[in-house]
Design a protein around this motif. Structure first.
Motif, short mmCIF file in Angstrom:
data_model
loop_
_atom_site.label_atom_id
_atom_site.label_comp_id
_atom_site.label_asym_id
_atom_site.label_seq_id
_atom_site.Cartn_x
_atom_site.Cartn_y
_atom_site.Cartn_z
N THR A 1 -7.50 17.02 -25.57
CA THR A 1 -5.68 17.30 -25.02
C THR A 1 -6.08 17.99 -23.70
O THR A 1 -7.02 18.41 -23.27
N ILE A 2 -4.82 17.88 -23.21
CA ILE A 2 -4.62 18.64 -21.66
C ILE A 2 -3.48 19.71 -21.68
O ILE A 2 -2.71 19.62 -22.68
N SER A 3 -3.45 20.42 -20.89
CA SER A 3 -2.32 21.27 -20.66
C SER A 3 -1.23 20.65 -19.89
O SER A 3 -1.54 20.04 -18.94
N GLU B 1 -6.01 15.64 -11.95
CA GLU B 1 -7.05 16.01 -13.04
C GLU B 1 -6.77 15.20 -14.22
O GLU B 1 -8.01 14.79 -15.09
N CYS B 2 -5.72 15.09 -14.50
CA CYS B 2 -5.46 14.16 -15.91
C CYS B 2 -6.14 12.82 -15.72
O CYS B 2 -6.79 12.52 -16.64
N PRO C 1 -2.90 13.42 -25.36
CA PRO C 1 -1.99 14.50 -25.91
C PRO C 1 -1.94 15.68 -25.08
O PRO C 1 -2.95 16.21 -24.77
N VAL C 2 -0.61 16.30 -24.99
CA VAL C 2 -0.42 17.34 -24.19
C VAL C 2 -0.22 18.42 -25.22
O VAL C 2 0.50 18.43 -26.21
N VAL C 3 -0.92 19.63 -25.06
CA VAL C 3 -0.79 20.80 -25.87
C VAL C 3 -0.33 22.16 -25.20
O VAL C 3 -0.71 22.46 -24.07
N ILE D 1 0.68 11.80 -22.34
CA ILE D 1 0.80 10.95 -21.20
C ILE D 1 -0.39 9.81 -21.37
O ILE D 1 -1.26 10.05 -22.12
N SER D 2 -0.02 8.89 -21.01
CA SER D 2 -0.85 7.48 -21.36
C SER D 2 -1.26 6.75 -19.95
O SER D 2 -0.44 7.19 -19.09
#
Length: 139
Positions: free
Chosen positions: A82-84, A91-92, A105-107, A117-118
């Motif tokens: 996951t990412i912020s 970075e993503c 998935p963003v958490v 985000i895909s």
């Protein structure tokens, strides 16, 4: 704000139960025109999971399995990477490249899934960069 994941993520996240047949997940993905679903947490599966169109290709179609007889939990990936929402787009993209994944998935701070985000979103991002807005996205 333009260069953060929050600005580009899809905040409509679709969930599926881990006990559901893959056929149900496929129907949901097809009806909603999406390529991934977040697998809900349950008592038996206390971590979120993800099931993607690639999972269906590799673990159902390529192996000749019947999607009505296989449960989502049997083909999902877990635990999630996951990412912020505050992570930059650059970075993503690096995380996706390094981990060789197409859906992130963003958490939030509590670990609750709040968006997705895909790799497909990066088509729009790249187009924006090509129109001269890229400086802000990558900084």
């Amino acid at each position: 704000m333009q260069n953060t994941v929050r600005a580009w993520m899809n905040d409509l996240v679709v969930f599926v139960d881990p006990e559901s047949p893959v056929l149900d997940a496929l129907s949901t993905m097809r009806r909603r025109y999406i390529n991934s679903l977040i697998v809900k947490k349950t008592e038996e599966s206390p971590e979120y999971g993800i099931v993607t169109s690639i999972d269906v290709c590799d673990k159902i179609v390529a192996q000749g399995k019947d999607p009505s007889k296989v449960k989502v939990k049997e083909i999902m990936s877990s635990p999630l990477i996951t990412i912020s929402p505050e992570m930059t787009i650059a970075e993503c993209a690096r995380v996706m490249k390094e981990k060789r994944i197409h859906h992130l998935p963003v958490v939030d701070e509590q670990g609750t899934v709040i968006g997705m985000i895909s790799a497909n979103d990066f088509l729009v991002i790249a187009e924006t960069m090509g129109r001269g807005d890229g400086e802000r996205l990558l900084s």
